[in-house]
Design an enzyme around this catalytic site. Structure first.
Site, PDB file in Angstrom:
ATOM      1  N   TYR A   1       3.774   6.931  16.977  1.00 25.23           N
ATOM      2  CA  TYR A   1       2.730   5.966  16.615  1.00 25.23           C
ATOM      3  C   TYR A   1       1.358   6.516  16.981  1.00 25.23           C
ATOM      4  O   TYR A   1       0.430   6.499  16.175  1.00 25.23           O
ATOM      5  CB  TYR A   1       2.975   4.630  17.308  1.00 25.23           C
ATOM      6  CG  TYR A   1       1.898   3.596  17.025  1.00 25.23           C
ATOM      7  CD1 TYR A   1       1.903   2.871  15.840  1.00 25.23           C
ATOM      8  CD2 TYR A   1       0.878   3.355  17.942  1.00 25.23           C
ATOM      9  CE1 TYR A   1       0.913   1.930  15.565  1.00 25.23           C
ATOM     10  CE2 TYR A   1      -0.107   2.413  17.679  1.00 25.23           C
ATOM     11  CZ  TYR A   1      -0.087   1.708  16.497  1.00 25.23           C
ATOM     12  OH  TYR A   1      -1.071   0.782  16.229  1.00 25.23           O
TER      13      TYR A   1
ATOM     14  N   LYS B   1      -1.635   7.528  14.470  1.00 23.51           N
ATOM     15  CA  LYS B   1      -2.920   6.845  14.587  1.00 23.51           C
ATOM     16  C   LYS B   1      -4.053   7.826  14.872  1.00 23.51           C
ATOM     17  O   LYS B   1      -5.224   7.512  14.639  1.00 23.51           O
ATOM     18  CB  LYS B   1      -2.861   5.771  15.681  1.00 23.51           C
ATOM     19  CG  LYS B   1      -2.174   4.510  15.221  1.00 23.51           C
ATOM     20  CD  LYS B   1      -2.862   3.942  13.989  1.00 23.51           C
ATOM     21  CE  LYS B   1      -2.299   2.640  13.535  1.00 23.51           C
ATOM     22  NZ  LYS B   1      -2.910   2.184  12.281  1.00 23.51           N
TER      23      LYS B   1
ATOM     24  N   VAL C   1       0.824  -1.210   0.000  1.00 28.55           N
ATOM     25  CA  VAL C   1       0.000   0.000   0.000  1.00 28.55           C
ATOM     26  C   VAL C   1       0.859   1.262   0.000  1.00 28.55           C
ATOM     27  O   VAL C   1       0.343   2.359  -0.177  1.00 28.55           O
ATOM     28  CB  VAL C   1      -0.998   0.042   1.180  1.00 28.55           C
ATOM     29  CG1 VAL C   1      -1.957  -1.136   1.116  1.00 28.55           C
ATOM     30  CG2 VAL C   1      -0.288   0.107   2.510  1.00 28.55           C
TER      31      VAL C   1
END
Length: 199
Positions: free
Chosen positions: A110, A114, A23
């Site tokens: 992270y 997110k 991706v």
């Protein structure tokens, strides 16, 4: 694994289109979306559920997560929108994480990365409402399955695992099936008046 799963589903009479791809490669991802739409005669649902799981400190980890978690989601959505515009029940579900809204062991870059899909998806919900395309987020917390992150933490970092369990008022971790059920609900016509939410 993609080929084996596709064969297993096809053996149950389900029409399947599966392909392994990166991706992080925008052209390959767009081609996959277009080919899937061609194979099925259109698309009704796009679910971006991919992560580099790049929790290590440092710029390299952050770049990897940005390219996969953020740009991978944006690439998928942008490739799917022209097809979803042709559907009478178009829906987008982006998978984020509770790490995007609370401090835990995965805090830092992270958690920040997110968090990004949440306002991105809310913006999509506003922008696409006139086209009758809904956009929502599912933010799982601690999800346990054999061979998964929490399975490895349970074995390799038992204190961290015990801490995560102690902070969970239900006394257990979630299952992949529970996350899938949330995504299926938000993608389905049963949630036809739900858009811009983070579950």
């Amino acid at each position: 694994e993609v080929e084996a799963t596709s064969r297993a589903l096809a053996g149950r009479g389900i029409k399947v289109f599966g392909r392994a791809l990166d991706v992080g490669d925008g052209a390959a991802l767009k081609a996959w979306v277009d080919d899937a739409a061609g194979a099925f005669g259109g698309l009704d649902i796009a679910i971006a559920n991919v992560s580099a799981l790049a929790t290590a400190p440092g710029e390299q980890s952050c770049q990897q997560a940005f390219n996969i978690d953020i740009l991978g989601t944006i690439r998928l959505v942008e490739a799917a929108i022209p097809h979803l515009e042709q559907s009478d029940s178009g829906a987008i579900v982006n998978i984020a994480s509770t790490a995007g809204r609370e401090v835990d062991a995965a805090a830092g870059s992270y958690g920040a990365l997110k968090a990004a899909p949440i306002p991105y998806t809310q913006g999509l919900a506003h922008r696409l409402a006139a086209k009758r395309i809904r956009a929502n987020v599912v933010s799982p917390g601690t999800i346990y399955f054999d061979g998964g992150v929490w399975d490895r933490i349970k074995t390799g970092l038992p204190d961290r695992y015990a801490n995560a369990m102690a902070r969970n008022p239900l006394g257990r971790m979630g299952t992949p099936e529970e996350v899938a059920s949330a995504a299926v609900f938000l993608a389905s016509p049963r949630a036809s008046f739900t858009t811009g939410t983070n579950l």
